[in-house]
Design an enzyme around this catalytic site. Structure first.
Site, PDB file in Angstrom:
ATOM      1  N   TRP A  85       0.789  -1.211   0.112  1.00 50.14           N
ATOM      2  CA  TRP A  85       0.004  -0.016  -0.080  1.00 50.14           C
ATOM      3  C   TRP A  85       0.935   1.141  -0.030  1.00 50.14           C
ATOM      4  O   TRP A  85       1.992   1.347   0.706  1.00 50.14           O
ATOM      5  CB  TRP A  85      -1.020  -0.004   1.280  1.00 50.14           C
ATOM      6  CG  TRP A  85      -1.756  -1.075   1.195  1.00 50.14           C
ATOM      7  CD1 TRP A  85      -2.524  -1.420   2.618  1.00 50.14           C
ATOM      8  CD2 TRP A  85      -2.414  -2.050   0.489  1.00 50.14           C
ATOM      9  NE1 TRP A  85      -3.440  -2.507   2.487  1.00 50.14           N
ATOM     10  CE2 TRP A  85      -3.470  -2.746   1.058  1.00 50.14           C
ATOM     11  CE3 TRP A  85      -2.277  -2.065  -1.028  1.00 50.14           C
ATOM     12  CZ2 TRP A  85      -4.204  -3.828   0.567  1.00 50.14           C
ATOM     13  CZ3 TRP A  85      -2.937  -3.050  -1.467  1.00 50.14           C
ATOM     14  CH2 TRP A  85      -3.795  -3.938  -1.055  1.00 50.14           C
ATOM     15  N   ASN A 205      -6.669  -0.235  -5.043  1.00 48.15           N
ATOM     16  CA  ASN A 205      -6.780  -1.703  -4.629  1.00 48.15           C
ATOM     17  C   ASN A 205      -8.421  -2.075  -4.855  1.00 48.15           C
ATOM     18  O   ASN A 205      -9.113  -1.496  -4.050  1.00 48.15           O
ATOM     19  CB  ASN A 205      -6.476  -2.126  -3.285  1.00 48.15           C
ATOM     20  CG  ASN A 205      -6.784  -3.549  -3.032  1.00 48.15           C
ATOM     21  OD1 ASN A 205      -6.376  -4.462  -3.712  1.00 48.15           O
ATOM     22  ND2 ASN A 205      -7.460  -3.543  -1.822  1.00 48.15           N
ATOM     23  N   GLU A 206      -8.611  -2.915  -5.779  1.00 44.41           N
ATOM     24  CA  GLU A 206     -10.084  -3.527  -5.958  1.00 44.41           C
ATOM     25  C   GLU A 206     -11.261  -2.485  -6.177  1.00 44.41           C
ATOM     26  O   GLU A 206     -12.177  -2.493  -5.569  1.00 44.41           O
ATOM     27  CB  GLU A 206     -10.237  -4.389  -4.943  1.00 44.41           C
ATOM     28  CG  GLU A 206      -9.466  -5.352  -4.746  1.00 44.41           C
ATOM     29  CD  GLU A 206      -9.722  -6.451  -3.614  1.00 44.41           C
ATOM     30  OE1 GLU A 206      -9.315  -7.652  -3.932  1.00 44.41           O
ATOM     31  OE2 GLU A 206     -10.483  -6.290  -2.676  1.00 44.41           O
ATOM     32  N   GLU A 343      -3.690 -11.072  -6.967  1.00 45.44           N
ATOM     33  CA  GLU A 343      -4.045 -11.672  -5.524  1.00 45.44           C
ATOM     34  C   GLU A 343      -4.790 -12.889  -5.739  1.00 45.44           C
ATOM     35  O   GLU A 343      -5.734 -12.945  -6.809  1.00 45.44           O
ATOM     36  CB  GLU A 343      -4.827 -10.757  -5.057  1.00 45.44           C
ATOM     37  CG  GLU A 343      -4.320  -9.430  -4.098  1.00 45.44           C
ATOM     38  CD  GLU A 343      -5.259  -8.756  -3.219  1.00 45.44           C
ATOM     39  OE1 GLU A 343      -6.411  -9.203  -2.805  1.00 45.44           O
ATOM     40  OE2 GLU A 343      -5.276  -7.536  -3.063  1.00 45.44           O
TER      41      GLU A 343
END
Length: 430
Positions: A85, A205-206, A343
């Protein structure tokens, strides 16, 4: 006739200029920077195939010795790329507790304008991670924010700027939020854009229409809201940094516009979220965006399909994973861009041992880069090896946080799956 000839000459000149510009751009790429060409990653003109590692917690460690120890364990496992991150944000009300616990934080929100923490408990920790990565031959994918609330994601922007009562997707459209996000992106990119240790920038992220907040009517199949946001932000990042690669960080959802894909549960047909565009993503279209250099996708069928994964059903987690991998490989091939299985995870040691080999084998056959969720480090010593970081994330007996997906060196049967895959990838690299 002369006009036609002049047009042909002009087009030829433009084509030649384009080719020369491309060559010049390639020639200007700084030494050691990763790039992509014809569907493959490379560094300094040599191919790079890799097994990587996810470790969101690495910049959260308070001990530089533990950071070095983790990188040494990654290096020994053959890891070449780390994903972590580039964000850690808190509300102002959390600041006193963060100072007491040693929690890493880069942004503090007390109003619609966040303040930056560049100090020893802030970006200096991220500096150390990125600098140390290079010492161990590892490059870093850095995500700018989180779709989820964890560690101060996009919904901090929503709550502080748009206010209560808004849907999650306002993050992608409210110009005040976009400007604030870009202010943070500019801070991070300018800080590290000259570093060869950066593998790529990751926008979120996502990203989805929904987060911990629900989606609104402006982010539904066909609106292309996320695709437009990916284009806007990737173009912005490219304006700041002409050299590092850029990717989405998405889960790889499809929007199969002319197909009905779903499953039956208790006699009721359910449209499949991973294919119906409801998430807001369109993996096929996103790969063709000019400044998206490679695709990413995630794989968690065990938790995505609990209603289908039961004894006696004809659904198998293993086979669904193989389908998901192949579909993304096919999309990447059409776009002539690389793809990372960025992931993936299964709970249960036996599940990992039984299913990961098939997934990894197909990923290797289809020229994927591979990054399991998540890397497990042992022998960490800060706070005597036991420290609550935040939420339920903790070091326990020297082991890094374990959400059920972590893979540790003492889990030999699983660890060796990835160590052997790393050797295959190394044999394909320059």
């Amino acid at each position: 006739m002369r006009l036609l000839l002049n047009i042909r000459l002009a087009l030829s000149s433009l084509l030649l200029y384009g080719l020369l510009s491309g060559a010049a751009q390639s020639a200007k790429l700084p030494k050691g920077f990763a790039t992509q060409k014809n569907g493959r990653f490379e560094v300094d003109g040599k191919p790079l195939s890799f097994v990587g590692a996810n470790s969101y917690w690495l910049p959260l460690l308070t001990s530089q010795d533990d950071v070095r120890s983790t990188f040494k364990q990654m290096q020994d496992a053959g890891v070449k790329v780390l994903r972590t991150w580039g964000f850690n944000a808190i509300n102002g009300s959390e600041l006193a507790g963060a100072l007491q616990s040693g929690l890493t934080y880069y942004q503090v929100w007390n109003s619609s304008e966040w303040t930056l923490n560049e100090g020893p408990q802030g970006l200096e920790r991220l500096d150390f991670v990125i600098n140390t990565a290079g010492e161990y031959g590892i490059k870093v994918i850095l995500a700018f924010t989180n779709n989820w609330v964890g560690y101060g994601g996009s919904e901090l922007y929503i709550n502080w700027i748009a206010g209560a009562g808004h849907s999650h997707d306002v993050f992608y459209t409210d110009p005040r939020i976009v400007a604030s996000y870009q202010r943070y992106v500019r801070t991070i990119v300018n800080r590290y854009k000259n570093s060869p240790n950066i593998f790529a920038w990751e926008m979120m992220n996502e990203a989805r229409c929904l987060g911990d907040l629900p989606a609104g009517p402006n982010c539904v199949p066909g609106t292309e809201l996320l695709t437009k946001w990916y284009k806007q932000q990737s173009d912005f990042v490219r304006s700041l940094d002409p050299f590092h690669m850029i990717t989405t960080g998405g889960e790889g959802h499809f929007f199969k516009k002319n197909q009905t894909i779903g499953f039956w549960v208790d006699g009721v047909f359910q449209s499949d979220y991973n294919f119906n565009g409801q998430a807001g993503e369109d993996f096929d279209d996103e790969l063709f965006l000019e400044n998206i250099d490679f695709g990413t996708y995630h794989l968690y069928p065990q938790t995505w399909y609990p209603q289908l994964d039961f004894p006696g059903s004809n659904f198998t987690v293993k086979d669904w994973g193989l389908l998901w991998i192949q579909l993304h490989a096919d999309s990447a091939k059409r776009a002539n861009k690389p793809v990372i299985l960025e992931e993936f995870g299964l709970t249960g040691l036996q599940n990992k041992t039984d299913m990961y080999p098939a997934w990894i084998d197909l990923a290797l056959k289809t020229q994927h880069a591979i990054m399991p969720w998540q890397f497990g480090a042992l022998g960490l010593k800060e706070s005597g090896g036991n420290r609550l970081i935040k939420y339920a994330d903790a070091l326990i007996d020297g082991a890094s946080p374990n959400d059920g997906f972590a893979i540790y060196q003492n889990q030999t049967s699983v660890w060796n799956i990835f160590k052997n895959a790393a050797k295959v990838q190394a044999s394909r690299s320059g």
